[in-house]
Write a protein that holds these residues in place. Structure first.
Motif, short mmCIF file in Angstrom:
data_model
loop_
_atom_site.label_atom_id
_atom_site.label_comp_id
_atom_site.label_asym_id
_atom_site.label_seq_id
_atom_site.Cartn_x
_atom_site.Cartn_y
_atom_site.Cartn_z
N THR A 344 4.15 2.74 0.64
CA THR A 344 4.42 3.64 -0.48
C THR A 344 4.09 5.07 -0.07
O THR A 344 3.16 5.31 0.69
N PHE A 345 4.87 6.01 -0.59
CA PHE A 345 4.73 7.45 -0.30
C PHE A 345 4.41 8.13 -1.61
O PHE A 345 5.22 8.08 -2.54
N VAL A 346 3.24 8.78 -1.69
CA VAL A 346 2.76 9.29 -2.98
C VAL A 346 2.36 10.76 -2.83
O VAL A 346 1.69 11.13 -1.85
N PRO A 347 2.76 11.62 -3.81
CA PRO A 347 2.35 13.03 -3.74
C PRO A 347 0.83 13.14 -3.59
O PRO A 347 0.08 12.34 -4.14
N LYS A 348 0.39 14.19 -2.86
CA LYS A 348 -1.02 14.21 -2.43
C LYS A 348 -1.99 14.21 -3.60
O LYS A 348 -3.05 13.60 -3.51
N GLU A 349 -1.60 14.84 -4.73
CA GLU A 349 -2.56 14.90 -5.85
C GLU A 349 -2.83 13.52 -6.46
O GLU A 349 -3.87 13.30 -7.07
N ASN A 350 -1.90 12.56 -6.27
CA ASN A 350 -2.10 11.23 -6.85
C ASN A 350 -2.39 10.15 -5.82
O ASN A 350 -2.60 8.99 -6.17
N ALA A 351 -2.38 10.55 -4.54
CA ALA A 351 -2.39 9.52 -3.49
C ALA A 351 -3.61 8.60 -3.56
O ALA A 351 -3.49 7.37 -3.56
N VAL A 352 -4.81 9.19 -3.65
CA VAL A 352 -6.01 8.35 -3.60
C VAL A 352 -6.03 7.39 -4.77
O VAL A 352 -6.27 6.18 -4.60
N ALA A 353 -5.75 7.89 -5.97
CA ALA A 353 -5.80 7.03 -7.17
C ALA A 353 -4.79 5.89 -7.05
O ALA A 353 -5.11 4.73 -7.35
N VAL A 354 -3.58 6.20 -6.59
CA VAL A 354 -2.55 5.16 -6.49
C VAL A 354 -2.93 4.13 -5.41
O VAL A 354 -2.85 2.91 -5.64
N PHE A 355 -3.39 4.60 -4.26
CA PHE A 355 -3.73 3.66 -3.18
C PHE A 355 -4.92 2.79 -3.58
O PHE A 355 -4.96 1.59 -3.28
N GLU A 356 -5.90 3.40 -4.25
CA GLU A 356 -7.05 2.58 -4.70
C GLU A 356 -6.58 1.52 -5.70
O GLU A 356 -7.02 0.38 -5.65
N ALA A 357 -5.67 1.92 -6.59
CA ALA A 357 -5.17 0.96 -7.58
C ALA A 357 -4.41 -0.17 -6.87
O ALA A 357 -4.53 -1.35 -7.23
N GLN A 358 -3.65 0.17 -5.82
CA GLN A 358 -2.92 -0.87 -5.08
C GLN A 358 -3.90 -1.88 -4.47
O GLN A 358 -3.68 -3.09 -4.53
N LEU A 359 -4.97 -1.35 -3.86
CA LEU A 359 -5.94 -2.27 -3.22
C LEU A 359 -6.63 -3.14 -4.27
O LEU A 359 -6.88 -4.32 -4.06
N ARG A 360 -6.91 -2.52 -5.44
CA ARG A 360 -7.54 -3.28 -6.54
C ARG A 360 -6.60 -4.39 -7.02
O ARG A 360 -6.99 -5.53 -7.18
N LEU A 361 -5.33 -4.04 -7.21
CA LEU A 361 -4.36 -5.04 -7.69
C LEU A 361 -4.21 -6.17 -6.68
O LEU A 361 -4.11 -7.35 -7.04
N ALA A 362 -4.21 -5.80 -5.38
CA ALA A 362 -4.06 -6.83 -4.34
C ALA A 362 -5.21 -7.83 -4.44
O ALA A 362 -5.01 -9.05 -4.36
N LYS A 363 -6.41 -7.30 -4.65
CA LYS A 363 -7.58 -8.18 -4.75
C LYS A 363 -7.45 -9.09 -5.98
O LYS A 363 -7.66 -10.30 -5.90
N GLU A 364 -7.06 -8.47 -7.10
CA GLU A 364 -6.91 -9.26 -8.34
C GLU A 364 -5.86 -10.36 -8.20
O GLU A 364 -5.99 -11.44 -8.75
N HIS A 365 -4.80 -10.09 -7.44
CA HIS A 365 -3.73 -11.08 -7.27
C HIS A 365 -4.05 -12.07 -6.14
O HIS A 365 -3.26 -12.98 -5.88
N GLY A 366 -5.16 -11.86 -5.47
CA GLY A 366 -5.56 -12.79 -4.41
C GLY A 366 -4.68 -12.74 -3.17
O GLY A 366 -4.52 -13.75 -2.48
N VAL A 367 -4.05 -11.59 -2.91
CA VAL A 367 -3.23 -11.46 -1.69
C VAL A 367 -3.65 -10.18 -1.00
O VAL A 367 -3.04 -9.14 -1.17
N GLN A 368 -4.70 -10.22 -0.22
CA GLN A 368 -5.19 -8.97 0.37
C GLN A 368 -4.47 -8.62 1.68
O GLN A 368 -4.08 -9.52 2.43
N PRO A 369 -4.30 -7.31 1.92
CA PRO A 369 -3.56 -6.90 3.13
C PRO A 369 -4.39 -7.13 4.39
O PRO A 369 -5.57 -6.81 4.42
#
Ligand SMILES: Cc1cc2nc3c(=O)[nH]c(=O)nc-3n(C[C@H](O)[C@H](O)[C@H](O)COP(=O)(O)OP(=O)(O)OC[C@H]3O[C@@H](n4cnc5c(N)ncnc54)[C@H](O)[C@@H]3O)c2cc1C
Length: 477
Positions: A344-369
């Motif tokens: 995913t490519f995210v504008p810099k002002e939102n990048a950290v929040a979006v990437f953290e949310a992605q990692l959180r969702l991955a953990k919740e779904h039980g499919v970690q990268p």
């Protein structure tokens, strides 16, 4: 070998054509033209009722970008001649099947290096142009399109157009990054980068979370030639950055040697004993969640140690650029499953929040990268560009044979977060996008113009792939 009737093509052997991530495949008749004339003949086959042509380079796209279940696959690995190279100017003209590996082997001894390279040296120039690839230097060098001076493109009607920033500028901006939908690149003219050494200066740096990793990129990108972050997806986003610089002309006392293929070539054996081609077997033992949690943790702690003890050091351009090629066949460690990459490519002002949310969702779904890679990007002028003024996070997710539903549910959840953050996706890596997500991720004006060009240049939709049928609605294909 059998021939296929369902695609309307006869007398062409059918082959299984795989996605690089091994997550999907097609059975298609495959033609490997060796010249423009053979390509034109192949296109006549593809124009038969019920068929179409899917273009394929080295097949290094992770998903279905170069598969074509409904027709012919035109594979350009047979058109692999370097047509001209000027060691004075660094301009290289090549057929579309020439690989990044061929380019560096040909040009580096003369002091030239491909200005933009992916994480592996095996993709072709045609495939790289069609996806407008980026490297670990995207924030400085832009995408490969910036360095393409000119190309020849065969259109669906068999005619050839030569395009550059002056000749057919709109088609130039649309075909680069046009994922093989507008025509076939048959010659690409590329400006290479002058280098005065075959080595880079490399500095490892560790940071405990994504906020600090991005802050490091922001503070240092202007003074860096390359920046790439490896992210521990199990460790909440901590990671190791590798920052690198070209050497100044007076810094390499053995330029002649460092520019040679011998200096660049990756060693065939690890510690002079273990063949590199065996290494993925060792990795295979760790390719499960606890194993990869451990591997990621070890990688982070080793990174911390080397950041402390190993200050700026020299590394060959090939070793730095194509780290994954150190482990030939590494993707087979995912077997008997497969994997997808979700970038995913995210504008810099939102990048950290979006990437953290992605990692959180991955953990919740039980499919970690199992692997995460962070890069910094700049916008570029190409019509279907994936790059934004911001950051990308590429996550490699294992795909168990019965794991598709869970992975696709996770992808839908991550799509929402990325779109809310103004983000985009990358067709070279995509396996999961829906037409709705594709529409939402690209600016309306760019999509409209791309569709208009497609209708104008390819009214019968000769050029199609499994990816294009998945993302473009029938009225716009
Ligand atoms: C290990 C690994 C690391 C990677 N790292 C990066 C990275 O750092 N940055 C990055 O940007 N990408 C990266 N990639 C993705 C890769 O660079 C792209 O998928 C690239 O497009 C692959 O080129 P290819 O020759 O294999 O083309 P394919 O995957 O075969 O095809 C890619 C696209 O090009 C089209 N195409 C192929 N040939 C032509 C032609 N002659 N004319 C018109 N269209 C054509 C196809 O239809 C398809 O849409 C990586 C891939 C791997 C496997």
């Amino acid at each position: 070998m059998p021939t296929t009737a369902t695609t309307g093509v006869t007398d062409v052997p059918t082959e299984t054509v795989d996605a690089w991530g091994m997550n999907t495949s097609s059975k298609s008749p495959v033609i490997r033209p060796r010249s423009v004339d053979e390509l034109r003949t192949a296109l006549m086959q593809a124009r038969k009722p019920g068929s179409c042509a899917g273009l394929r380079g080295a097949g290094c796209s992770y998903g279905d970008a170069s598969l074509n279940s409904d027709g012919l696959v035109l594979d350009f690995t047979g058109m692999r001649e370097i047509l001209a190279f000027d060691p004075e100017t660094g301009v290289l003209d090549a057929e579309p099947g020439v690989t990044i590996e061929q380019v560096w082997r040909h040009a580096l001894p003369h002091g030239w290096w491909p200005p933009v390279v992916p994480g592996t040296m095996y993709p072709t120039l045609g495939g790289c142009a069609a996806m407008n690839i980026h490297g670990k230097n995207n924030f400085q060098a832009g995408t490969i399109g910036r360095h393409i001076r000119e190309f020849d493109l065969i259109l669906a009607d068999g005619s050839m157009r030569t395009c550059s920033r002056d000749l057919e500028p709109e088609l130039f901006r649309a075909a680069i990054g046009g994922f093989g939908m507008l025509g076939v690149f048959t010659r690409i003219s590329l400006q290479l980068r002058r280098v005065s050494s075959g080595d880079l200066w490399v500095q490892p740096i560790t940071r405990p979370n994504l906020t600090e990793l991005v802050a490091y990129f922001e503070d240092h990108w202007e003074a860096s030639d390359y920046l790439v972050g490896w992210i521990d997806g199990f460790g909440g986003g901590r990671g190791v950055i590798h920052q690198a610089w070209y050497l100044n002309p007076d810094e390499d006392e053995a330029t002649k040697r460092t520019l040679t293929e011998e200096h660049q070539d990756l060693p065939a054996r690890l510690f002079k004993v273990i063949p590199r081609s065996w290494l993925w077997w060792g990795l295979w033992c760790f390719f499960h969640r606890p194993g990869m949690r451990l591997v990621n943790a070890i990688k982070y702690w080793l990174g911390r140690r080397s950041a402390k003890h190993l200050r700026r050091h020299r590394q060959a351009l090939v070793g730095f650029s194509f780290l994954l090629d150190y482990l030939p066949g590494w993707k087979h460690a995912y077997k008997p499953g497969s994997f997808i990459q979700y970038q995913t490519f995210v504008p810099k002002e939102n990048a950290v929040a979006v990437f953290e949310a992605q990692l959180r969702l991955a953990k919740e779904h039980g499919v970690q990268p199992f692997l995460g890679v962070l890069k910094k990007h700049l916008p570029d002028p190409f019509l279907m560009t994936h790059a934004v003024d911001g950051y990308s996070l590429a996550l490699d997710f294992p795909l168990a044979r019965d794991g598709k539903d869970r992975m696709w549910r996770l992808a839908r959840a991550m799509d929402d977060v990325v779109l809310e953050g103004g983000g985009r996706f990358y067709l070279a890596k995509d396996s999961t996008m829906t037409p709705e997500v594709f529409e939402a991720a690209y600016p309306d004006e760019a999509l409209r113009r791309f569709r208009d060009l497609k209708r104008e240049l390819d009214p019968a939709s000769l050029f199609q792939t499994d990816l294009s049928r998945r993302l473009l609605t029938p009225s716009t294909r």
